[in-house]
Design a protein around this motif. Structure first.
Motif, PDB file in Angstrom:
ATOM      1  N   LEU A 154      52.501 -86.750  74.801  1.00  0.00           N
ATOM      2  CA  LEU A 154      52.792 -85.331  74.572  1.00  0.00           C
ATOM      3  C   LEU A 154      53.461 -84.664  75.769  1.00  0.00           C
ATOM      4  O   LEU A 154      54.373 -83.851  75.602  1.00  0.00           O
ATOM      5  N   GLU A 155      52.999 -84.994  76.967  1.00  0.00           N
ATOM      6  CA  GLU A 155      53.577 -84.358  78.154  1.00  0.00           C
ATOM      7  C   GLU A 155      55.038 -84.751  78.323  1.00  0.00           C
ATOM      8  O   GLU A 155      55.909 -83.910  78.535  1.00  0.00           O
ATOM      9  N   LYS A 156      55.310 -86.036  78.141  1.00  0.00           N
ATOM     10  CA  LYS A 156      56.682 -86.525  78.262  1.00  0.00           C
ATOM     11  C   LYS A 156      57.561 -85.901  77.174  1.00  0.00           C
ATOM     12  O   LYS A 156      58.669 -85.436  77.441  1.00  0.00           O
ATOM     13  N   ALA A 157      57.018 -85.894  75.953  1.00  0.00           N
ATOM     14  CA  ALA A 157      57.787 -85.383  74.813  1.00  0.00           C
ATOM     15  C   ALA A 157      58.098 -83.893  74.959  1.00  0.00           C
ATOM     16  O   ALA A 157      59.233 -83.457  74.725  1.00  0.00           O
ATOM     17  N   THR A 158      57.086 -83.108  75.359  1.00  0.00           N
ATOM     18  CA  THR A 158      57.296 -81.662  75.447  1.00  0.00           C
ATOM     19  C   THR A 158      58.211 -81.308  76.611  1.00  0.00           C
ATOM     20  O   THR A 158      59.087 -80.448  76.468  1.00  0.00           O
ATOM     21  N   LEU A 159      58.024 -81.983  77.757  1.00  0.00           N
ATOM     22  CA  LEU A 159      58.867 -81.662  78.908  1.00  0.00           C
ATOM     23  C   LEU A 159      60.297 -82.166  78.714  1.00  0.00           C
ATOM     24  O   LEU A 159      61.243 -81.554  79.190  1.00  0.00           O
ATOM     25  N   ARG A 160      60.437 -83.262  77.999  1.00  0.00           N
ATOM     26  CA  ARG A 160      61.780 -83.767  77.732  1.00  0.00           C
ATOM     27  C   ARG A 160      62.563 -82.746  76.894  1.00  0.00           C
ATOM     28  O   ARG A 160      63.746 -82.508  77.112  1.00  0.00           O
ATOM     29  N   LYS A 161      61.879 -82.136  75.931  1.00  0.00           N
ATOM     30  CA  LYS A 161      62.574 -81.205  75.036  1.00  0.00           C
ATOM     31  C   LYS A 161      62.629 -79.774  75.569  1.00  0.00           C
ATOM     32  O   LYS A 161      63.613 -79.070  75.362  1.00  0.00           O
ATOM     33  N   TYR A 162      61.553 -79.342  76.253  1.00  0.00           N
ATOM     34  CA  TYR A 162      61.442 -77.930  76.668  1.00  0.00           C
ATOM     35  C   TYR A 162      61.382 -77.756  78.174  1.00  0.00           C
ATOM     36  O   TYR A 162      60.699 -76.878  78.679  1.00  0.00           O
ATOM     37  N   ASP A 163      62.068 -78.613  78.934  1.00  0.00           N
ATOM     38  CA  ASP A 163      61.995 -78.543  80.391  1.00  0.00           C
ATOM     39  C   ASP A 163      62.767 -77.344  80.936  1.00  0.00           C
ATOM     40  O   ASP A 163      63.984 -77.419  81.155  1.00  0.00           O
ATOM     41  N   LYS A 164      62.049 -76.245  81.150  1.00  0.00           N
ATOM     42  CA  LYS A 164      62.579 -75.037  81.789  1.00  0.00           C
ATOM     43  C   LYS A 164      63.752 -74.405  81.040  1.00  0.00           C
ATOM     44  O   LYS A 164      64.538 -73.652  81.619  1.00  0.00           O
ATOM     45  N   LYS A 165      63.881 -74.727  79.756  1.00  0.00           N
ATOM     46  CA  LYS A 165      64.948 -74.101  78.976  1.00  0.00           C
ATOM     47  C   LYS A 165      64.670 -74.245  77.487  1.00  0.00           C
ATOM     48  O   LYS A 165      63.948 -75.137  77.062  1.00  0.00           O
ATOM     49  N   CYS A 166      65.284 -73.349  76.728  1.00  0.00           N
ATOM     50  CA  CYS A 166      65.243 -73.466  75.269  1.00  0.00           C
ATOM     51  C   CYS A 166      66.145 -74.630  74.880  1.00  0.00           C
ATOM     52  O   CYS A 166      67.291 -74.703  75.334  1.00  0.00           O
ATOM     53  N   PRO A 167      65.659 -75.581  74.055  1.00  0.00           N
ATOM     54  CA  PRO A 167      66.500 -76.726  73.702  1.00  0.00           C
ATOM     55  C   PRO A 167      67.722 -76.354  72.861  1.00  0.00           C
ATOM     56  O   PRO A 167      68.698 -77.106  72.822  1.00  0.00           O
ATOM     57  N   LYS A 168      67.706 -75.174  72.228  1.00  0.00           N
ATOM     58  CA  LYS A 168      68.867 -74.776  71.408  1.00  0.00           C
ATOM     59  C   LYS A 168      69.964 -74.119  72.237  1.00  0.00           C
ATOM     60  O   LYS A 168      71.116 -74.533  72.194  1.00  0.00           O
ATOM     61  N   CYS A 169      69.596 -73.095  73.015  1.00  0.00           N
ATOM     62  CA  CYS A 169      70.625 -72.356  73.764  1.00  0.00           C
ATOM     63  C   CYS A 169      70.719 -72.796  75.225  1.00  0.00           C
ATOM     64  O   CYS A 169      71.682 -72.458  75.916  1.00  0.00           O
ATOM     65  N   GLY A 170      69.720 -73.535  75.710  1.00  0.00           N
ATOM     66  CA  GLY A 170      69.748 -74.032  77.077  1.00  0.00           C
ATOM     67  C   GLY A 170      69.388 -72.995  78.130  1.00  0.00           C
ATOM     68  O   GLY A 170      69.628 -73.217  79.305  1.00  0.00           O
TER      69      GLY A 170
END
Ligand SMILES: [Zn+2]
Length: 100
Positions: free
Chosen positions: A76-92
Motif C-alpha cells: 500500500l505504501e509503495k502503491a499510494t506514494l507511486r501514484k500520489y507522491d506530492k501531486k495530483c496524478p491527473k493534473c500533476g
C-alpha cells in the motif's frame, strides 16, 4: 501517553502479523466484502456524527484495506506514494488544480 507513529508499510505489516492467516482462509472475495461492509458502517458513522465511532470506523476501513492488500500482494505504501507522491496524478499539481 506517547503517540506511536507508523508508516503505512508498518501498519500493513502489523495487520499481516495479526490477521494474515485468517485473511488467507477467507480469501480475496470475502475480504473485499468485509471492506465494503466497513465502508458502509463508516458512512453511517459520518451521518451520526459521533467522533468516537468515526475513529473506530476509519480504523476498520484502514485495517480491512490493509488485509486485502496483503492477500493480493500489494504494498500500500509503495502503491499510494507511486501514484500520489506530492501531486495530483491527473493534473500533476499540489494542491490539485483539476476542474470539477
Ligand atoms: Zn488534479
Amino acid at each position: 501517553m506517547g503517540e506511536t507513529k507508523v508508516h503505512i508499510h508498518e501498519f500493513q505489516e502489523m495487520m499481516r502479523r495479526i490477521y494474515f492467516h485468517r485473511d488467507c482462509e477467507r480469501g480475496i472475495a470475502g475480504t473485499y466484502e468485509w471492506l465494503t461492509e466497513e465502508v458502509r458502517e463508516l458512512g453511517e458513522a459520518l451521518n451520526a456524527n459521533e467522533k468516537a465511532d468515526l475513529e473506530g470506523e476509519f480504523a476498520d476501513v484502514a485495517a480491512w484495506l490493509a488485509s486485502l492488500a496483503n492477500i493480493t500482494g500489494i504494498d500500500l505504501e509503495k502503491a499510494t506514494l507511486r501514484k500520489y507522491d506530492k501531486k495530483c496524478p491527473k493534473c500533476g499539481h499540489m494542491p490539485c488544480e483539476c476542474t470539477l
